[in-house]
Structures are given as C-alpha cells and as structure tokens.
Write a protein that holds these residues in place. Sequence first.
Motif, PDB file in Angstrom:
ATOM      1  N   LEU A  64      -1.008  -2.502  -5.014  1.00 23.48           N
ATOM      2  CA  LEU A  64      -1.765  -1.565  -6.071  1.00 23.48           C
ATOM      3  C   LEU A  64      -2.349  -2.200  -7.092  1.00 23.48           C
ATOM      4  O   LEU A  64      -3.306  -1.380  -7.887  1.00 23.48           O
ATOM      5  CB  LEU A  64      -1.044  -0.312  -6.454  1.00 23.48           C
ATOM      6  N   GLU A  65      -1.939  -3.241  -7.630  1.00 19.18           N
ATOM      7  CA  GLU A  65      -2.331  -3.864  -8.939  1.00 19.18           C
ATOM      8  C   GLU A  65      -3.765  -3.985  -9.037  1.00 19.18           C
ATOM      9  O   GLU A  65      -4.285  -3.803 -10.048  1.00 19.18           O
ATOM     10  CB  GLU A  65      -1.797  -5.272  -8.766  1.00 19.18           C
ATOM     11  N   ASN A  66      -4.606  -4.437  -8.075  1.00 15.54           N
ATOM     12  CA  ASN A  66      -6.015  -4.258  -8.016  1.00 15.54           C
ATOM     13  C   ASN A  66      -6.817  -3.096  -7.710  1.00 15.54           C
ATOM     14  O   ASN A  66      -7.870  -3.333  -7.143  1.00 15.54           O
ATOM     15  CB  ASN A  66      -6.518  -5.685  -7.214  1.00 15.54           C
ATOM     16  N   GLU A  67      -6.267  -2.255  -7.155  1.00 15.59           N
ATOM     17  CA  GLU A  67      -6.695  -0.960  -7.038  1.00 15.59           C
ATOM     18  C   GLU A  67      -7.203  -0.095  -8.244  1.00 15.59           C
ATOM     19  O   GLU A  67      -6.591  -0.546  -9.466  1.00 15.59           O
ATOM     20  CB  GLU A  67      -5.766  -0.119  -6.229  1.00 15.59           C
ATOM     21  N   ASN A  68      -7.769   0.874  -7.858  1.00 11.93           N
ATOM     22  CA  ASN A  68      -8.419   1.872  -8.959  1.00 11.93           C
ATOM     23  C   ASN A  68      -7.524   2.903  -9.330  1.00 11.93           C
ATOM     24  O   ASN A  68      -7.617   3.981  -8.979  1.00 11.93           O
ATOM     25  CB  ASN A  68      -9.609   2.294  -8.744  1.00 11.93           C
TER      26      ASN A  68
END
Length: 182
Positions: free
Chosen positions: A171-175
């Motif tokens: 989830l780190e590079n998600e919005n």
Amino acid sequence: MQEFKSVKDSQVSITELMLPSHSNFGGKVHGGHILNLMDQIAFACASKHSQRYCVTASVNRVDFLNPIDVGELVTLRASINYTGKTSMVVGVRVDSENITTGEKRHCNSSYFTMVAKDENGNSVPVPGLIVTDKQGVRRFARSKYRKLEAKERDTKFESHKFNADKYLAELENENCKVVLGS
C-alpha cells in the motif's frame, strides 16, 4: 441419464433503439440501462437452457469499452458458456450501431452467473452443455477457472483469516494513507 443441450439451443439476441429517456447527464446512454438489458438477456438465455425461472447470482466484471449514443441501435447477444450443477455462466456481448453511418462498436462483454430455481425458490439441477468446438472449450474452461479464482480470492480475503501486516508494504505506493488504530 443427465440431459445435455447445445449452446445454440439457448442463444438469444435482442436489438433496441436507444432513446433520450435512456441517456445520462452527458448525453450518452446510461450504463445502468445497459446493465438492466444485460441482466434481462442473461435471464432469458439461462431460463431457455434450464427451462426454469432463474436468478442472477453474480456478475463478473463489466467494462464499458465505448459509449453508446442516443439514436443508436444496441444489440445484445447471450449464450451459455458453462454449466454447473444448478448454475450457468451466461456470456453477454453488447454492440452498438450508428443507424446513419452503419458503424458498429463493441461496447462491453460480461459474464452472468444464473441459478435455476423451482416454484419454491430452491435451486434445481440444470442440463449440461454440449461443447462442439474449440471456442466452446475455451469459454467453458475460462468460466470454470474464473469461478475457482473467485472462490480463492474470496477465501483469501475473509476478514477472520486476513493478515493486514502482509499487505502494508503493497500500500506504500498507492493513493492511500494507512493510519491503523490499536
């Protein structure tokens, strides 16, 4: 001995003129209207195959590929792709046609799982499917594996089995912003 039917025995199609009453605020035909037509033709196809009243159990992914304009003809085609014990997967294809230019566009395809019911609402067995060509084998196998993958996906993400810690890095590079409480 189990009864079997061919795909052609239950194929159905309908063509309908898209009217202003079917449009959304953008002047295109409302997706909800198309979904309603798709559900109706899936019902007709499944009921024709099973010779029973059928209900929609699930719809597998609907991607609207092209908009449909008011004044165009919309043709929906449905056929049985897979048969289980009491359920059928109905493939539905939607095409539009501009009446004045003759231009045709594929608007979407989807797969409806329909279940045959008796007069008391109980699920009842459906005839098997006679597969007569390689496309039929592809469609049957694809539906079988889609069903298995859906079951696996649903099981994998059941709340009592789910381990959120395993997915935090994803989830780190998600919005999104993860703020977990205690």
